[in-house]
Design an enzyme around this catalytic site. Sequence first.
Site, PDB file in Angstrom:
ATOM      1  N   ARG A  95       6.384  -1.240  59.146  1.00 45.36           N
ATOM      2  CA  ARG A  95       5.275  -0.554  59.814  1.00 45.36           C
ATOM      3  C   ARG A  95       5.263   0.954  59.590  1.00 45.36           C
ATOM      4  O   ARG A  95       4.239   1.531  59.279  1.00 45.36           O
ATOM      5  CB  ARG A  95       5.342  -0.758  61.328  1.00 45.36           C
ATOM      6  CG  ARG A  95       4.553  -1.904  61.838  1.00 45.36           C
ATOM      7  CD  ARG A  95       5.238  -2.431  63.068  1.00 45.36           C
ATOM      8  NE  ARG A  95       6.560  -2.887  62.673  1.00 45.36           N
ATOM      9  CZ  ARG A  95       6.805  -4.122  62.225  1.00 45.36           C
ATOM     10  NH1 ARG A  95       5.859  -5.000  62.187  1.00 45.36           N
ATOM     11  NH2 ARG A  95       8.018  -4.480  61.830  1.00 45.36           N
ATOM     12  N   THR A  96       6.409   1.588  59.775  1.00 44.62           N
ATOM     13  CA  THR A  96       6.389   3.050  59.743  1.00 44.62           C
ATOM     14  C   THR A  96       5.976   3.521  58.349  1.00 44.62           C
ATOM     15  O   THR A  96       5.080   4.350  58.197  1.00 44.62           O
ATOM     16  CB  THR A  96       7.764   3.612  60.155  1.00 44.62           C
ATOM     17  OG1 THR A  96       8.101   3.053  61.419  1.00 44.62           O
ATOM     18  CG2 THR A  96       7.737   5.119  60.270  1.00 44.62           C
ATOM     19  N   LYS A 127      22.953   8.513  42.869  1.00 48.25           N
ATOM     20  CA  LYS A 127      23.810   9.261  41.930  1.00 48.25           C
ATOM     21  C   LYS A 127      24.586  10.359  42.656  1.00 48.25           C
ATOM     22  O   LYS A 127      25.283  11.147  42.034  1.00 48.25           O
ATOM     23  CB  LYS A 127      22.948   9.918  40.852  1.00 48.25           C
ATOM     24  CG  LYS A 127      22.118   8.955  40.037  1.00 48.25           C
ATOM     25  CD  LYS A 127      21.304   9.760  39.014  1.00 48.25           C
ATOM     26  CE  LYS A 127      20.247   8.917  38.347  1.00 48.25           C
ATOM     27  NZ  LYS A 127      19.275   9.769  37.629  1.00 48.25           N
ATOM     28  N   ARG A 184      12.767   8.665  56.401  1.00 46.97           N
ATOM     29  CA  ARG A 184      13.637   7.847  57.265  1.00 46.97           C
ATOM     30  C   ARG A 184      15.018   7.813  56.644  1.00 46.97           C
ATOM     31  O   ARG A 184      15.147   7.627  55.420  1.00 46.97           O
ATOM     32  CB  ARG A 184      13.085   6.432  57.400  1.00 46.97           C
ATOM     33  CG  ARG A 184      14.085   5.496  58.046  1.00 46.97           C
ATOM     34  CD  ARG A 184      13.502   4.174  58.405  1.00 46.97           C
ATOM     35  NE  ARG A 184      12.579   4.297  59.526  1.00 46.97           N
ATOM     36  CZ  ARG A 184      12.052   3.259  60.156  1.00 46.97           C
ATOM     37  NH1 ARG A 184      12.348   2.030  59.780  1.00 46.97           N
ATOM     38  NH2 ARG A 184      11.223   3.424  61.169  1.00 46.97           N
ATOM     39  N   HIS A 238      12.908   8.776  66.891  1.00 41.22           N
ATOM     40  CA  HIS A 238      11.830   8.180  66.093  1.00 41.22           C
ATOM     41  C   HIS A 238      10.514   8.710  66.662  1.00 41.22           C
ATOM     42  O   HIS A 238       9.766   7.983  67.318  1.00 41.22           O
ATOM     43  CB  HIS A 238      11.916   6.657  66.189  1.00 41.22           C
ATOM     44  CG  HIS A 238      11.073   5.918  65.206  1.00 41.22           C
ATOM     45  ND1 HIS A 238      10.085   6.512  64.448  1.00 41.22           N
ATOM     46  CD2 HIS A 238      11.065   4.608  64.855  1.00 41.22           C
ATOM     47  CE1 HIS A 238       9.525   5.594  63.687  1.00 41.22           C
ATOM     48  NE2 HIS A 238      10.097   4.438  63.907  1.00 41.22           N
TER      49      HIS A 238
HETATM   50  C1  NCD Z   1      11.822   0.649  65.099  1.00 44.84           C
HETATM   51  C2  NCD Z   1      12.821   1.525  64.345  1.00 44.84           C
HETATM   52  O1  NCD Z   1      12.818   1.544  63.123  1.00 44.84           O
HETATM   53  O2  NCD Z   1      13.575   2.179  65.039  1.00 44.84           O
HETATM   54  N1  NCD Z   1      10.861   0.084  64.278  1.00 44.84           N
HETATM   55  C3  NCD Z   1       9.741   0.791  63.942  1.00 44.84           C
HETATM   56  O3  NCD Z   1       9.801   1.829  63.344  1.00 44.84           O
HETATM   57  N2  NCD Z   1       8.569   0.321  64.356  1.00 44.84           N
HETATM   58  C4  NCD Z   1      12.473  -0.338  65.987  1.00 44.84           C
HETATM   59  C5  NCD Z   1      13.498  -1.268  65.403  1.00 44.84           C
HETATM   60  O4  NCD Z   1      13.806  -1.235  64.215  1.00 44.84           O
HETATM   61  O5  NCD Z   1      13.994  -2.071  66.192  1.00 44.84           O
END
Ligand code: NCD
Length: 313
Positions: free
Chosen positions: A51-52, A80, A101, A129
């Site tokens: 999703r993100t 590397k 991320r 997050h």
């Molecule tokens: C969350 C995350 O990555 O922290 N997911 C997300 O980004 N929607 C929650 C999770 O991974 O449980």
Amino acid sequence: MKHLITPLDLNIHELDDLLTLAGKIYRNRERYKKVCEGKKLASLFYEPSTRTRLSFEAAMMNLGGNVLGFSSADSSSVAKGESIADTIRVISYYADICTMRHPKEGAPLVASMYSGIPIINAGDGGHNHPTQTLTDLLTIKELKGDLNNLTIGVCGDLKFGRTVHSLINAMVRYENIKFVMISPPELKIPDYLRKETLDAGNIPYLETSDFESVMPELDILYMTRVQRERFFNEEDYIRLKDSFILDNNKLKNARKDMLILHPLPRVNEISTEVDSDPRAVYFKQAQYGVYLRMALIMKLLEIPDPYQKEELC
Ligand code: NCD
């Protein structure tokens, strides 16, 4: 230049402004389809995401911009041995804004120190997050109409769940907020959050492992997955993974207007029978994520809302 590393990087007025713009975009999508023409988003994902990452990429495309990047550390020069600092110095020449991320807490913050472009933290280890939290706030605002006067139940892995940490940090700034923390004793919220955020701000909260008795009090129930990848051993994960499973029976005493949120992915902490309950809004929440990220990209790129003066709802 502004970055978004924690939800607290936006003050409450900027946050309000962002949520208003996101709501406006949601209801008038067509109008915004060219505002980022010629702009590029670098999407650097060193950790899995559905999703993100895809909602960031969809957001930039919806605004008429382009996207470049990678979706695993193995396919980038980090394999590397390249440092975050060197990577971001170079990416700054290739793109206008970057979402990152990373499994290490603080990696996006380090990137922001060397970057020539705005950095958005798309999740750093078990830490923060912020864009998930902004999405959660948009969902609550759109569906409840207000971010004040709420009792918020957070359930599941409160120790490693970064979405919960960011949500608590963001919600304590509103009026009359109470938290009910539902978790096994081993997965309670980290001490730093309890001391520095909840106790320091005199925020009322209850910690419990009795799911059903607190259900009638909740305006929001924020479910989370037990974060397998952050456990030190598999036995602990297996022992704790099914501690709380939400099903229709457990919802019997919940308020009629309670909202059930989940950042997703779900494993089995919400039974699929709950999906058809009108209070279950987690898929809608994922949809709002795109519009929130569209608004955020515009704000960080300092692209003014072309319809600022028009009375779009
Ligand atoms: C969350 C995350 O990555 O922290 N997911 C997300 O980004 N929607 C929650 C999770 O991974 O449980």
